[in-house]
Design a protein around this motif. Structure first.
Motif, PDB file in Angstrom:
ATOM      1  N   ASN A  68      33.020  29.219  55.949  1.00  0.00           N
ATOM      2  CA  ASN A  68      32.133  29.109  57.164  1.00  0.00           C
ATOM      3  C   ASN A  68      31.430  30.399  57.411  1.00  0.00           C
ATOM      4  N   ASP A  69      31.067  31.182  56.424  1.00  0.00           N
ATOM      5  CA  ASP A  69      30.018  32.204  56.497  1.00  0.00           C
ATOM      6  C   ASP A  69      28.664  31.488  56.347  1.00  0.00           C
ATOM      7  N   HIS A  76      30.995  35.105  59.233  1.00  0.00           N
ATOM      8  CA  HIS A  76      31.324  34.139  60.288  1.00  0.00           C
ATOM      9  C   HIS A  76      30.804  34.411  61.874  1.00  0.00           C
ATOM     10  N   ALA A 114      29.604  25.175  61.169  1.00  0.00           N
ATOM     11  CA  ALA A 114      30.333  26.360  60.661  1.00  0.00           C
ATOM     12  C   ALA A 114      31.518  26.404  61.214  1.00  0.00           C
ATOM     13  N   SER A 166      26.487  26.529  55.559  1.00  0.00           N
ATOM     14  CA  SER A 166      27.745  27.268  55.852  1.00  0.00           C
ATOM     15  C   SER A 166      28.625  27.060  54.673  1.00  0.00           C
TER      16      SER A 166
END
Length: 340
Positions: free
Chosen positions: A104-105, A119, A47, A94
């Motif tokens: 990148n959540d 995130h 992530a 991710s």
């Protein structure tokens, strides 16, 4: 120049993939931290500035994070309860920041849907509902042939596309439970840009077009994970990561895959827990076992420089640029013929 650095230089500069049947060495990257339901890792995702894992369980304390070196282990999103029963598998992915998705959540598969976690791990929402079965794999399309949507396979064998608004569209019935999924690069020799899927029970590996048309290609018994082996740069941390159920997360350095760039890596959940490489020889797939897991392999993925960014959040290995010229000459000695 040590041999590992030399192999990494060769992998970076050699255009044609080279092959070897050398066994892959898997080292321990990290273990489940204290404070998490210590029931073994199922899902593991990169992530951006951390890795996030999911435990074979549900409820609170089901996720954990580590830094890029496998340290600083801690509970991730401690206020988020993941729906499901005791000892339930939860896949995690991710987002890559494409197709309207944030960068990148985290997205966690549950029964009938997917939970979205920001995130920082501070907020969550039910992103997708109404799926037929529980989510078995979540893959973000970074190639573009599926509109940069999220692709989701379910325990009932269904395949869905999900856009950034959380709207799920049925694609096809895969015919069985599928966990292994990856999209072929546009430069791949056969079925470029199509979704390659691997079924655990039958071992069948097929290619799926965006319109749902399926083509059977090969068979690897007990297929768990399926991934195209990417090209690598020379950043620390590049390589293969996978959950080794139950004790830990394992890592194999990128240099070990120098002979298999562009091929497909498949892991087998049962049997001898093999790592198998599939290579297209022009008319069919050659299959070569290149290693074994000590325990049951679960979710795995490759991490390379295109995902890590310019430095990967770490200081690059000193002197790698100056090693390149010497490495190019030495690569000649390492080239091996690809197995027909």
């Amino acid at each position: 120049m040590n041999i590992q650095t030399l192999v990494r230089v060769c992998a970076f500069f050699t255009v044609a993939a080279i092959s070897s049947a050398a066994s892959i060495t898997l080292d321990v990257f990290t273990t489940t931290p204290a404070g998490v339901n210590s029931n073994g890792t199922i899902g593991f995702a990169f992530a951006g500035d951390m890795f996030v894992g999911t435990i074979y369980n549900s409820g609170l304390n089901t996720l954990y994070s580590t830094d890029l070196n496998g340290g600083n282990q801690q509970v991730f999103a401690p206020g988020v309860s993941i729906p499901g029963g005791f000892e339930q598998e939860h896949f995690i992915a991710s987002s890559a920041g494409l197709g309207g998705f944030p960068s990148n959540d985290l997205y966690v598969g549950v029964d009938g849907g997917i939970v979205h976690i920001n995130h920082g791990g501070t907020t969550s929402d039910m992103f997708v509902t109404g799926l037929d079965g529980y989510a078995r794999n979540i893959l973000f399309d970074d190639v573009g042939t599926f509109g940069h949507d999220m692709l989701v396979s379910t325990s009932s064998g269904k395949l869905y596309r999900v856009n950034s608004a959380g709207v799920a569209t049925y694609v096809t019935d895969l015919g069985e439970d599928v966990e292994g999924m990856d999209i072929a690069p546009l430069s791949y020799a056969v079925h470029p840009g199509e979704l390659f899927v691997g079924a655990e029970n039958s071992g069948n590996i097929s290619a799926v077009k965006p319109d749902g048309t399926m083509t059977l290609l090969a068979n690897v018994p007990w297929t768990e994970m399926l991934s195209f082996i990417p090209t690598f740069g020379m950043l620390p941390g590049e390589g293969f990561y996978s959950a080794n159920f139950r004790p830990n997360i394992l890592y194999a350095s990128s240099g070990q895959f120098a002979g298999y760039i562009g091929d497909i890596l498949v892991t087998s959940e049962y049997g001898n827990h093999e790592m198998t490489v599939l290579h297209w020889n022009g008319s069919s797939f050659d299959s070569t076992v290149i290693g074994n897991f000590p325990n049951t392999p679960e979710d795995g993925f490759f991490l390379n420089d295109s995902m890590l960014g310019p430095t990967g959040g770490n200081i690059p290995e000193p002197g790698t640029i100056f090693l390149a010229a010497a490495g190019l000459a030495a690569c000649v000695a390492l080239r091996r013929r690809r197995k027909a």
